[in-house]
Design an enzyme around this catalytic site. Structure first.
Site, mmCIF file in Angstrom:
data_model
loop_
_atom_site.group_PDB
_atom_site.id
_atom_site.type_symbol
_atom_site.label_atom_id
_atom_site.label_comp_id
_atom_site.label_asym_id
_atom_site.label_seq_id
_atom_site.Cartn_x
_atom_site.Cartn_y
_atom_site.Cartn_z
ATOM 1 N N GLY A 15 32.731 -30.871 -35.758
ATOM 2 C CA GLY A 15 34.270 -30.993 -36.279
ATOM 3 C C GLY A 15 35.087 -29.785 -37.288
ATOM 4 C CE LYS A 78 32.103 -37.568 -28.519
ATOM 5 N NZ LYS A 78 33.664 -37.885 -27.603
ATOM 6 N NE ARG A 83 20.080 -33.199 -28.076
ATOM 7 C CZ ARG A 83 20.152 -33.924 -29.441
ATOM 8 N NH1 ARG A 83 19.765 -35.904 -29.171
ATOM 9 N NH2 ARG A 83 20.448 -33.990 -29.944
ATOM 10 N N GLY A 119 29.039 -26.318 -39.431
ATOM 11 C CA GLY A 119 27.810 -27.162 -40.236
ATOM 12 C C GLY A 119 27.264 -27.718 -39.797
ATOM 13 C CG ASP A 120 24.619 -30.714 -40.464
ATOM 14 O OD1 ASP A 120 25.232 -30.950 -40.808
ATOM 15 O OD2 ASP A 120 23.918 -32.152 -40.950
ATOM 16 N N GLY A 121 24.541 -29.293 -38.102
ATOM 17 C CA GLY A 121 24.211 -29.931 -36.847
ATOM 18 C C GLY A 121 24.237 -28.659 -36.029
ATOM 19 C CB THR A 142 31.118 -29.619 -43.312
ATOM 20 O OG1 THR A 142 31.068 -30.771 -43.640
ATOM 21 C CG2 THR A 142 29.989 -28.830 -44.149
ATOM 22 C CG ASP A 144 30.365 -34.065 -44.017
ATOM 23 O OD1 ASP A 144 32.413 -34.003 -44.166
ATOM 24 O OD2 ASP A 144 30.629 -34.440 -42.958
ATOM 25 C CG ASP A 146 26.925 -32.188 -44.818
ATOM 26 O OD1 ASP A 146 27.328 -31.044 -44.103
ATOM 27 O OD2 ASP A 146 26.381 -33.755 -44.035
ATOM 28 N N GLY A 187 32.625 -37.446 -45.507
ATOM 29 C CA GLY A 187 31.860 -37.174 -46.828
ATOM 30 C C GLY A 187 29.804 -37.622 -45.914
ATOM 31 N NE ARG A 188 27.391 -35.529 -41.573
ATOM 32 C CZ ARG A 188 26.870 -34.165 -40.933
ATOM 33 N NH1 ARG A 188 26.555 -34.674 -39.746
ATOM 34 N NH2 ARG A 188 26.602 -33.365 -41.607
ATOM 35 C CD GLU A 239 32.068 -40.817 -43.956
ATOM 36 O OE1 GLU A 239 33.495 -41.366 -43.398
ATOM 37 O OE2 GLU A 239 31.772 -39.704 -43.685
ATOM 38 N NE ARG A 283 47.661 -54.732 -50.564
ATOM 39 C CZ ARG A 283 47.561 -55.937 -50.484
ATOM 40 N NH1 ARG A 283 46.184 -56.992 -51.247
ATOM 41 N NH2 ARG A 283 48.943 -56.722 -51.142
ATOM 42 C CG HIS A 289 39.821 -37.911 -38.262
ATOM 43 N ND1 HIS A 289 39.249 -39.486 -38.469
ATOM 44 C CD2 HIS A 289 38.864 -37.069 -38.356
ATOM 45 C CE1 HIS A 289 38.407 -39.081 -37.360
ATOM 46 N NE2 HIS A 289 37.674 -37.908 -37.353
#
Ligand code: F6P
Length: 368
Positions: A15, A78, A83, A119-121, A142, A144, A146, A187-188, A239, A283, A289
């Site tokens: 991302g 992605k 893979r 990021g981590d991935g 990231t 996030d 993280d 923030g996943r 989130e 509310r 994003h």
């Protein structure tokens, strides 16, 4: 005969976030000006590395991009070379291992090293490629925050700034209408964004994945504030936050992504719970994003520049298989095995949580 030019590659993966261009600029300029390398940029992250989609990065290619959000190289959250999705001429899409193709592209281009900004991935993939013999240096990116092995990734500070500004704005309308305003942030599975921006924005209640909330406790805080003359409340919700005994709220599942779960919807759940249980109008605002776009903060421009320059220093010293990192205010590096396959979460005893509790902030976990 003249020596062939030394070459490095660079890609941005996962991302996007503010500061990517600042890093690409620092890597490119340092590589050319300080070390005499040629720089090849791969388009759209690992897609470019598998498909050999490249751009030559010269000094002028990275001029004027320091303050620009996004990434001039493009990115994908992605693509995974191990893979990789392929569609045969006839038939269904299938996942194939294209890591050998990556090795071939790397050698064909005559790369001495590859800088992976991710990021981590993406860093986990980079670690696997480095174990196959590619000379890789990672840079943690990231919003996030993280990534294990660094006190901060670039992009985080900018997103904290965006969220804080939104919380400031929501305060005034919350006060006018005596409402509970729930702000859902990204923030996943980590609560760094909600915690930091929640404190910076003076959130009354902060809900993070690392501390399961109890709706009774959240409502108690909202009604107590109302009884004491504060007729509004600001609730900052990550989130990935979870109600005790429930699971995370999932917005969608992307089947073609290595990390398929997209979180979202917890803000609406919390707002409905508050309104139903307290009678106070609530509310929800989902920042989405907006948190990933826009110009990087000054801090991220500097951090990105330091990270980019220091990645080049590692390459020059042939210290491959490492990720640059921020530790106690200084730039250092860790083995890429450190972030691989992990997510850095907020420790329950993280000092900022204690400080926030001390000034009356609720994390929705007290019994009442
Ligand atoms: O990892 C960055 C991040 O923005 C997360 O905070 C969020 O959960 C996810 O990416 C959203 O991904 P996408 O851009 O695929 O919707």
């Amino acid at each position: 005969m003249a020596e062939p030019a030394k070459r490095i590659g660079v890609l941005t993966s996962g991302g996007d976030c503010p500061g990517l261009n600042a890093v690409v600029r620092a890597v490119t300029k340092t590589a050319i000006l300080n070390y005499g390398y040629q720089v090849i940029g791969f388009e759209d992250g690992y897609v470019g590395l598998v498909e050999n989609k490249t751009v030559h990065l010269a000094n002028h290619s990275v001029s004027g991009i320091l303050a620009v959000g996004g990434t001039i190289l493009g990115t994908s959250n992605k693509a995974d070379p191990f893979r990789y999705w392929r569609t045969p001429p006839e038939g269904q899409r299938v996942q194939v291992d294209e890591s050998k193709t990556v090795q071939d592209v790397y050698s064909k281009l005559g790369l001495e090293a590859l800088v992976v900004i991710g990021g981590d991935g993406s860093l986990t993939i980079a670690h696997r490629l480095s174990q196959m013999g590619l000379n890789i240096v990672g840079i943690p990116k990231t919003i996030d925050n993280d990534v294990e092995g660094t006190d901060q990734s670039f992009g985080f500070d900018s997103a904290v700034g965006t969220i804080t500004a939104a919380v400031d704005v929501l305060h005034t309308t919350a006060m006018s209408h005596h409402r509970a305003m729930v702000v859902e942030v990204m923030g996943r599975n980590a609560g760094w964004l909600a915690l930091t921006a929640g404190v910076a924005g003076g959130g009354d209640i902060i809900l993070i994945p690392e501390i399961e909330y109890n709706i009774g406790s959240v409502c108690h805080k909202v009604t107590q504030r109302s009884k004491h003359g504060k007729k509004f409340s600001i609730i900052v919700v990550a989130e990935g936050a979870k109600e005790k005994g429930s699971d995370v709220v999932v917005e969608r599942i992307l089947k073609d992504s290595p990390d398929p779960i997209r979180l979202g919807g917890i803000g609406r759940k919390v707002a409905e719970q508050i309104e139903n249980l307290t009678g106070i109008e609530a509310r929800v605002t989902v920042l989405g994003h907006l948190q990933r776009g826009g110009p990087p903060s000054p801090h991220d421009r500097v951090l990105g520049t330091l990270f980019g320059a220091s990645a080049m220093e590692l390459i020059a010293k042939k210290q491959f298989g490492r990720m640059v990192s921020l530790r106690a205010g200084g730039i250092s590096s860790v083995d890429m095995a450190v972030p691989a396959g992990k997510q850095w979460k907020v420790p329950r005893d993280y000092p900022l949580i204690g400080v926030a509790r001390g000034i009356g902030t609720s994390f929705g976990d007290s019994t009442c």
